[in-house]
Design an enzyme around this catalytic site. Structure first.
Site, short mmCIF file in Angstrom:
data_model
loop_
_atom_site.label_atom_id
_atom_site.label_comp_id
_atom_site.label_asym_id
_atom_site.label_seq_id
_atom_site.Cartn_x
_atom_site.Cartn_y
_atom_site.Cartn_z
N LYS A 60 -3.17 2.05 8.01
CA LYS A 60 -4.51 2.64 7.85
C LYS A 60 -5.18 2.82 9.20
O LYS A 60 -5.02 1.97 10.08
CB LYS A 60 -5.37 1.71 7.01
CG LYS A 60 -5.12 1.83 5.55
CD LYS A 60 -6.27 1.18 4.82
CE LYS A 60 -5.99 1.07 3.37
NZ LYS A 60 -7.01 0.29 2.69
N ASP A 87 -0.87 -1.99 -5.96
CA ASP A 87 -1.74 -2.24 -7.12
C ASP A 87 -3.21 -2.40 -6.74
O ASP A 87 -3.57 -2.55 -5.57
CB ASP A 87 -1.30 -3.54 -7.81
CG ASP A 87 -1.72 -4.77 -7.01
OD1 ASP A 87 -1.49 -4.80 -5.78
OD2 ASP A 87 -2.31 -5.70 -7.60
N ARG A 131 0.48 0.01 -10.51
CA ARG A 131 1.84 -0.06 -9.95
C ARG A 131 2.71 1.00 -10.64
O ARG A 131 3.66 1.51 -10.08
CB ARG A 131 2.47 -1.44 -10.16
CG ARG A 131 1.80 -2.55 -9.36
CD ARG A 131 2.70 -3.78 -9.28
NE ARG A 131 1.96 -4.99 -8.97
CZ ARG A 131 1.65 -5.40 -7.75
NH1 ARG A 131 1.98 -4.67 -6.71
NH2 ARG A 131 0.97 -6.51 -7.56
N THR A 156 -2.05 -9.85 8.02
CA THR A 156 -0.97 -10.32 7.15
C THR A 156 0.35 -10.27 7.90
O THR A 156 1.15 -11.20 7.86
CB THR A 156 -0.89 -9.45 5.87
OG1 THR A 156 -2.16 -9.46 5.24
CG2 THR A 156 0.16 -9.95 4.90
N PHE A 202 -9.13 3.01 -0.05
CA PHE A 202 -8.34 2.07 -0.85
C PHE A 202 -7.35 2.85 -1.69
O PHE A 202 -7.74 3.69 -2.50
CB PHE A 202 -9.24 1.20 -1.72
CG PHE A 202 -8.49 0.05 -2.32
CD1 PHE A 202 -8.17 -1.06 -1.55
CD2 PHE A 202 -8.05 0.08 -3.63
CE1 PHE A 202 -7.44 -2.12 -2.08
CE2 PHE A 202 -7.33 -0.97 -4.18
CZ PHE A 202 -7.02 -2.07 -3.40
N LYS A 241 3.93 -8.08 -3.72
CA LYS A 241 4.68 -7.28 -4.66
C LYS A 241 4.61 -5.80 -4.29
O LYS A 241 5.45 -5.01 -4.70
CB LYS A 241 4.06 -7.44 -6.06
CG LYS A 241 4.17 -8.79 -6.68
CD LYS A 241 3.50 -8.70 -8.08
CE LYS A 241 3.33 -9.99 -8.75
NZ LYS A 241 2.57 -9.84 -10.01
N GLU A 256 7.11 -3.66 4.54
CA GLU A 256 5.73 -3.86 4.05
C GLU A 256 5.19 -2.55 3.48
O GLU A 256 5.65 -1.46 3.85
CB GLU A 256 4.88 -4.36 5.24
CG GLU A 256 3.41 -4.53 5.03
CD GLU A 256 3.04 -5.61 4.01
OE1 GLU A 256 3.46 -5.47 2.84
OE2 GLU A 256 2.32 -6.55 4.37
N ASP A 257 4.22 -2.66 2.57
CA ASP A 257 3.62 -1.44 2.02
C ASP A 257 2.52 -0.89 2.93
O ASP A 257 2.52 0.29 3.27
CB ASP A 257 3.09 -1.68 0.59
CG ASP A 257 2.11 -2.85 0.48
OD1 ASP A 257 1.92 -3.59 1.48
OD2 ASP A 257 1.53 -3.05 -0.60
N ILE A 261 -0.27 -1.69 6.33
CA ILE A 261 -0.92 -2.49 7.38
C ILE A 261 -2.37 -2.01 7.44
O ILE A 261 -2.63 -0.81 7.61
CB ILE A 261 -0.26 -2.26 8.77
CG1 ILE A 261 1.23 -2.55 8.75
CG2 ILE A 261 -0.99 -3.07 9.85
CD1 ILE A 261 1.66 -3.98 8.66
N ASP A 262 -3.29 -2.94 7.27
CA ASP A 262 -4.72 -2.61 7.33
C ASP A 262 -5.28 -3.24 8.60
O ASP A 262 -5.25 -2.64 9.67
CB ASP A 262 -5.38 -3.11 6.04
CG ASP A 262 -6.86 -2.80 5.95
OD1 ASP A 262 -7.46 -2.45 6.97
OD2 ASP A 262 -7.44 -2.91 4.86
N THR A 263 -5.74 -4.49 8.52
CA THR A 263 -6.20 -5.15 9.75
C THR A 263 -5.02 -5.60 10.62
O THR A 263 -5.19 -5.81 11.82
CB THR A 263 -7.02 -6.41 9.42
OG1 THR A 263 -6.17 -7.36 8.77
CG2 THR A 263 -8.21 -6.10 8.53
N GLY A 264 -3.86 -5.80 10.00
CA GLY A 264 -2.68 -6.29 10.73
C GLY A 264 -2.52 -7.80 10.64
O GLY A 264 -1.51 -8.35 11.06
P1 5GP Z 1 -4.04 -6.63 6.36
O1 5GP Z 1 -3.72 -8.09 6.52
O2 5GP Z 1 -3.25 -5.75 7.29
O3 5GP Z 1 -5.53 -6.38 6.46
O4 5GP Z 1 -3.72 -6.24 4.88
C1 5GP Z 1 -2.44 -5.95 4.47
C2 5GP Z 1 -2.30 -6.16 2.99
O5 5GP Z 1 -3.52 -5.84 2.31
C3 5GP Z 1 -1.28 -5.21 2.42
O6 5GP Z 1 -0.01 -5.80 2.37
C4 5GP Z 1 -1.80 -4.94 1.04
O7 5GP Z 1 -1.33 -5.92 0.16
C5 5GP Z 1 -3.29 -5.09 1.17
N1 5GP Z 1 -3.96 -3.78 1.30
C6 5GP Z 1 -4.48 -3.22 2.42
N2 5GP Z 1 -5.01 -2.01 2.16
C7 5GP Z 1 -4.82 -1.79 0.84
C8 5GP Z 1 -5.11 -0.68 -0.02
O8 5GP Z 1 -5.66 0.37 0.34
N3 5GP Z 1 -4.72 -0.82 -1.32
C9 5GP Z 1 -4.10 -1.95 -1.79
N4 5GP Z 1 -3.79 -1.98 -3.07
N5 5GP Z 1 -3.80 -3.00 -1.00
C10 5GP Z 1 -4.15 -2.91 0.31
#
Ligand code: 5GP
Length: 215
Positions: free
Chosen positions: A162, A191, A197, A138, A184, A65, A130-131, A133-136
């Site tokens: 990130k 959210d 949100r 997803t 974070f 979302k 996408e909102d 990318i953290d680890t990538g």
């Molecule tokens: P990844 O698979 O790249 O580690 O994570 C991606 C998903 O984790 C994003 O689509 C998001 O939903 C969630 N995410 C990653 N970092 C944050 C953050 O700082 N805040 C929130 N609310 N969600 C995050």
């Protein structure tokens, strides 16, 4: 590699300088990216995307979302640009939902938890929106899923990436709004356990916020 606006560690704004809903005031540390800046950057991303991708029918695929605000504003800019730039292509939208986060941490387990039937993307140019990318992980999973539907071309735009060199799978999207510190963040539809949100700006949550809204 995609250019983007880099937000340095510690480069934040005082929350007292912005309009923050009263119910969240005590639970935020600072404002990281004000909504105005998000919109200005999104307008330019839309132009770059149209120039590269608007050569045939384009489907924008919203990652729910957290991506819905970015998706909504980006789509509006794409539609405006597409309609006024001399040539135009049919533009449609679709939705998908994946989940990888629990509370404020990424898990290794990426699940598809909803969305529409994607058979309509076959043979089309697809833009995944996408909102964060953290680890990538997803997005890597998402690309696997989407490619099964045989689109002509797939590109990814993420509002935020990130800086997580130790956790990252080193995946980088094709278009990036902002590179941000490893904090974070919430707001602009992003959210924390369904809260925040309804906050206009992208903000850094504080310890009290993490505790207050933990499930
Ligand atoms: P990844 O698979 O790249 O580690 O994570 C991606 C998903 O984790 C994003 O689509 C998001 O939903 C969630 N995410 C990653 N970092 C944050 C953050 O700082 N805040 C929130 N609310 N969600 C995050």
């Amino acid at each position: 590699m995609a250019g983007c606006i880099k937000i340095e560690d510690g480069q934040t704004f005082s929350k007292e300088m912005f309009c923050i809903p009263q119910h969240y005031e005590d639970y935020l540390e600072s404002v990281l990216i004000p909504k105005g800046l998000i919109l200005n950057r999104t307008e330019r991303l839309a132009r770059d995307i149209c120039r590269d991708l608007c050569h045939g029918p384009l489907v924008a695929l919203c990652c729910l979302k957290g991506g819905y605000q970015f998706f909504s504003h980006l789509s509006e800019f794409i539609i405006n640009y597409n309609g006024t730039s001399g040539h135009s292509v049919p533009f449609s939208i679709d939705f998908i939902r994946l989940k990888s986060y629990e509370n404020d941490g990424s898990t290794n387990d990426v699940k598809i938890v909803g969305g529409s039937d994607l058979s309509s993307i076959k043979g089309k140019n697809v833009l995944i929106v996408e909102d964060i990318i953290d680890t990538g992980r997803t997005m890597e999973k998402m690309l696997e899923v989407v490619s099964q539907y045989k689109p002509a071309q797939v590109k990814v735009v993420s509002l935020l990436v990130k800086r997580t060199p130790l956790r990252s799978s080193s995946y980088r999207p094709d278009y990036i709004g902002f590179e941000v510190p490893d904090r974070f963040v919430v707001g602009y539809a992003i959210d924390y356990n369904e809260y925040f949100r309804d906050l206009n700006h992208i903000c850094v949550i504080n310890k009290e916020g993490i505790e207050k809204y933990r499930t």
